[in-house]
Design a protein around this motif. Structure first.
Motif, PDB file in Angstrom:
ATOM      1  N   PRO A  24     -14.518  18.789  -8.650  1.00  0.00           N
ATOM      2  CA  PRO A  24     -14.004  17.795  -7.703  1.00  0.00           C
ATOM      3  C   PRO A  24     -12.933  16.953  -8.366  1.00  0.00           C
ATOM      4  N   PRO A  25     -11.818  16.674  -7.658  1.00  0.00           N
ATOM      5  CA  PRO A  25     -10.741  15.890  -8.262  1.00  0.00           C
ATOM      6  C   PRO A  25     -11.243  14.542  -8.751  1.00  0.00           C
ATOM      7  N   ALA A  26     -10.705  14.085  -9.872  1.00  0.00           N
ATOM      8  CA  ALA A  26     -11.054  12.777 -10.429  1.00  0.00           C
ATOM      9  C   ALA A  26      -9.784  12.071 -10.849  1.00  0.00           C
ATOM     10  N   GLN A  27      -9.824  10.766 -10.858  1.00  0.00           N
ATOM     11  CA  GLN A  27      -8.673   9.963 -11.254  1.00  0.00           C
ATOM     12  C   GLN A  27      -8.698   9.717 -12.750  1.00  0.00           C
ATOM     13  N   GLY A  28      -7.606  10.038 -13.436  1.00  0.00           N
ATOM     14  CA  GLY A  28      -7.502   9.739 -14.855  1.00  0.00           C
ATOM     15  C   GLY A  28      -8.325  10.687 -15.706  1.00  0.00           C
ATOM     16  N   VAL A  29      -8.429  10.373 -16.975  1.00  0.00           N
ATOM     17  CA  VAL A  29      -9.197  11.165 -17.924  1.00  0.00           C
ATOM     18  C   VAL A  29     -10.507  10.455 -18.178  1.00  0.00           C
ATOM     19  N   THR A  30     -11.607  11.123 -17.896  1.00  0.00           N
ATOM     20  CA  THR A  30     -12.903  10.493 -18.024  1.00  0.00           C
ATOM     21  C   THR A  30     -13.853  11.393 -18.780  1.00  0.00           C
ATOM     22  N   LEU A  31     -14.848  10.779 -19.381  1.00  0.00           N
ATOM     23  CA  LEU A  31     -15.933  11.518 -20.016  1.00  0.00           C
ATOM     24  C   LEU A  31     -17.191  11.195 -19.240  1.00  0.00           C
ATOM     25  N   HIS A  32     -17.813  12.211 -18.674  1.00  0.00           N
ATOM     26  CA  HIS A  32     -18.998  11.940 -17.890  1.00  0.00           C
ATOM     27  C   HIS A  32     -20.033  13.021 -18.105  1.00  0.00           C
ATOM     28  N   SER A  33     -21.300  12.649 -17.830  1.00  0.00           N
ATOM     29  CA  SER A  33     -22.414  13.587 -17.890  1.00  0.00           C
ATOM     30  C   SER A  33     -22.949  13.761 -16.484  1.00  0.00           C
ATOM     31  N   PRO A  34     -23.504  14.939 -16.148  1.00  0.00           N
ATOM     32  CA  PRO A  34     -24.071  15.126 -14.828  1.00  0.00           C
ATOM     33  C   PRO A  34     -25.304  14.266 -14.587  1.00  0.00           C
ATOM     34  N   THR A  35     -25.867  13.668 -15.628  1.00  0.00           N
ATOM     35  CA  THR A  35     -26.991  12.765 -15.481  1.00  0.00           C
ATOM     36  C   THR A  35     -26.708  11.505 -16.293  1.00  0.00           C
ATOM     37  N   PRO A  36     -27.299  10.353 -15.888  1.00  0.00           N
ATOM     38  CA  PRO A  36     -27.146   9.145 -16.706  1.00  0.00           C
ATOM     39  C   PRO A  36     -27.617   9.406 -18.125  1.00  0.00           C
ATOM     40  N   LEU A  37     -26.930   8.816 -19.084  1.00  0.00           N
ATOM     41  CA  LEU A  37     -27.229   9.083 -20.492  1.00  0.00           C
ATOM     42  C   LEU A  37     -28.689   8.814 -20.841  1.00  0.00           C
ATOM     43  N   LEU A  38     -29.298   7.835 -20.175  1.00  0.00           N
ATOM     44  CA  LEU A  38     -30.687   7.509 -20.445  1.00  0.00           C
ATOM     45  C   LEU A  38     -31.600   8.704 -20.191  1.00  0.00           C
ATOM     46  N   PHE A  39     -31.212   9.534 -19.214  1.00  0.00           N
ATOM     47  CA  PHE A  39     -32.068  10.659 -18.823  1.00  0.00           C
ATOM     48  C   PHE A  39     -31.625  11.988 -19.425  1.00  0.00           C
ATOM     49  N   VAL A  40     -30.617  11.969 -20.295  1.00  0.00           N
ATOM     50  CA  VAL A  40     -30.128  13.216 -20.887  1.00  0.00           C
ATOM     51  C   VAL A  40     -31.232  13.980 -21.624  1.00  0.00           C
ATOM     52  N   PRO A  41     -32.072  13.320 -22.451  1.00  0.00           N
ATOM     53  CA  PRO A  41     -33.133  14.086 -23.130  1.00  0.00           C
ATOM     54  C   PRO A  41     -34.058  14.799 -22.136  1.00  0.00           C
ATOM     55  N   ILE A  42     -34.435  14.111 -21.060  1.00  0.00           N
ATOM     56  CA  ILE A  42     -35.308  14.737 -20.056  1.00  0.00           C
ATOM     57  C   ILE A  42     -34.585  15.898 -19.393  1.00  0.00           C
ATOM     58  N   PHE A  43     -33.318  15.680 -19.056  1.00  0.00           N
ATOM     59  CA  PHE A  43     -32.524  16.734 -18.420  1.00  0.00           C
ATOM     60  C   PHE A  43     -32.433  17.962 -19.314  1.00  0.00           C
ATOM     61  N   LEU A  44     -32.185  17.759 -20.604  1.00  0.00           N
ATOM     62  CA  LEU A  44     -32.048  18.878 -21.526  1.00  0.00           C
ATOM     63  C   LEU A  44     -33.343  19.684 -21.631  1.00  0.00           C
ATOM     64  N   VAL A  45     -34.477  18.979 -21.650  1.00  0.00           N
ATOM     65  CA  VAL A  45     -35.769  19.667 -21.750  1.00  0.00           C
ATOM     66  C   VAL A  45     -36.030  20.489 -20.488  1.00  0.00           C
ATOM     67  N   VAL A  46     -35.823  19.880 -19.326  1.00  0.00           N
ATOM     68  CA  VAL A  46     -36.079  20.585 -18.068  1.00  0.00           C
ATOM     69  C   VAL A  46     -35.121  21.755 -17.906  1.00  0.00           C
ATOM     70  N   GLU A  47     -33.835  21.528 -18.208  1.00  0.00           N
ATOM     71  CA  GLU A  47     -32.854  22.601 -18.065  1.00  0.00           C
ATOM     72  C   GLU A  47     -33.173  23.749 -19.024  1.00  0.00           C
ATOM     73  N   ALA A  48     -33.605  23.431 -20.240  1.00  0.00           N
ATOM     74  CA  ALA A  48     -33.944  24.479 -21.206  1.00  0.00           C
ATOM     75  C   ALA A  48     -35.074  25.355 -20.683  1.00  0.00           C
ATOM     76  N   ALA A  49     -36.062  24.736 -20.061  1.00  0.00           N
ATOM     77  CA  ALA A  49     -37.178  25.499 -19.500  1.00  0.00           C
ATOM     78  C   ALA A  49     -36.697  26.401 -18.371  1.00  0.00           C
ATOM     79  N   VAL A  50     -35.843  25.867 -17.499  1.00  0.00           N
ATOM     80  CA  VAL A  50     -35.328  26.652 -16.373  1.00  0.00           C
ATOM     81  C   VAL A  50     -34.489  27.833 -16.884  1.00  0.00           C
ATOM     82  N   VAL A  51     -33.606  27.562 -17.847  1.00  0.00           N
ATOM     83  CA  VAL A  51     -32.745  28.619 -18.397  1.00  0.00           C
ATOM     84  C   VAL A  51     -33.579  29.691 -19.083  1.00  0.00           C
TER      85      VAL A  51
END
Length: 254
Positions: free
Chosen positions: A63-90
């Motif tokens: 999706p188009p975005a304005q400017g140059v940004t660094l973003h994660s698909p999940t809030p940084l606070l939840f990145v560890p949980i996301f990584l664990v769940v995604e690893a299991a799914v993969v």
């Protein structure tokens, strides 16, 4: 000898229900969904993407975005949980495809149990590498990001994309799988040819899908999700075949 596409299509047909995985992961990327349905973000993009374990709609459409940004698909606070769940799914997803490839009954849960920790290790290394690189490059400004960053990210992606496949196909631990992936990448051959073909297919698909996804709101995202889900499964099946073939050939040549 059947073509890779024919072999991958047959393999995907044996685990057709697994197409739900890329669909669900697409819709759970809430930030991407929100950006795509924003009426101010209509646009067409051409995106080159290397093979990945689970391709989603967002592998094809940015999706188009304005400017140059660094973003994660999940809030940084939840990145560890996301990584664990995604690893299991993969792990379950690739493990089931591997089982079908080897003429066994696909067992998603057994693959999760066997491989999620190694997949998580691969994900953590990738997250640290790409995240750290992005921070350094963004500190250098947009020019450095475009001239140096994008090619470097593409090279790293090329070197490492096969690691999750090697975890489930060879039972490798995370670091071994990453090293094996880089070795196969440097050997070129079918690994390089498949990577290039995959990138071209994604580029063509991105031109077709991006206007639909970014101009039709929620309906566009849902339609795009459905259109990408099964081809994503075919792509993962093809990658499984290629990685298995080239890794076996490398082992025989060792």
């Amino acid at each position: 000898m059947p073509s890779l596409l024919a072999r991958a299509s047959r393999l995907a047909g044996r685990v057709s229900e697994y197409a739900v995985v890329p669909a669900v992961l697409t819709l759970f990327a809430f930030g991407k969904v929100a950006a795509a349905i924003d009426p101010s973000n209509v646009g067409v993009n051409v995106k080159f993407a290397l093979p990945t374990d689970v391709a989603t709609l967002w592998t094809v459409v940015d999706p188009p975005a304005q400017g140059v940004t660094l973003h994660s698909p999940t809030p940084l606070l939840f990145v560890p949980i996301f990584l664990v769940v995604e690893a299991a799914v993969v792990a379950g997803y690739l493990g089931g495809i591997r089982d079908a490839h080897r003429d066994r009954d696909p067992d998603f849960l057994a693959a999760v149990e066997d491989h999620w920790l190694s997949i998580l290790g691969v994900r953590v290394v990738q997250f640290l590498l790409f995240g750290g690189l992005a921070i350094v490059l963004l500190a250098g400004g947009a020019g450095v990001l475009v001239v140096v960053g994008l090619p470097l990210v593409f090279v790293l992606g090329y070197l490492l994309w096969a690691a999750p496949y090697l975890v489930v196909l060879r039972g490798s631990d995370a670091l071994t799988a990453l090293a094996e992936s880089a070795t196969l990448a440097l050997d070129g051959g079918d690994y390089l040819a498949f990577s290039a073909a995959y990138a071209v297919v994604v580029a063509v698909a991105s031109v077709v899908l991006s206007p639909l996804v970014t101009s039709a709101g929620v309906v566009g995202v849902l339609v795009g999700t459905v259109l990408v889900a099964y081809p994503s499964l075919v792509g993962s099946a093809a990658a499984t075949i290629v990685v298995d073939d080239v890794a076996s050939a490398a082992s025989r040549g060792a």
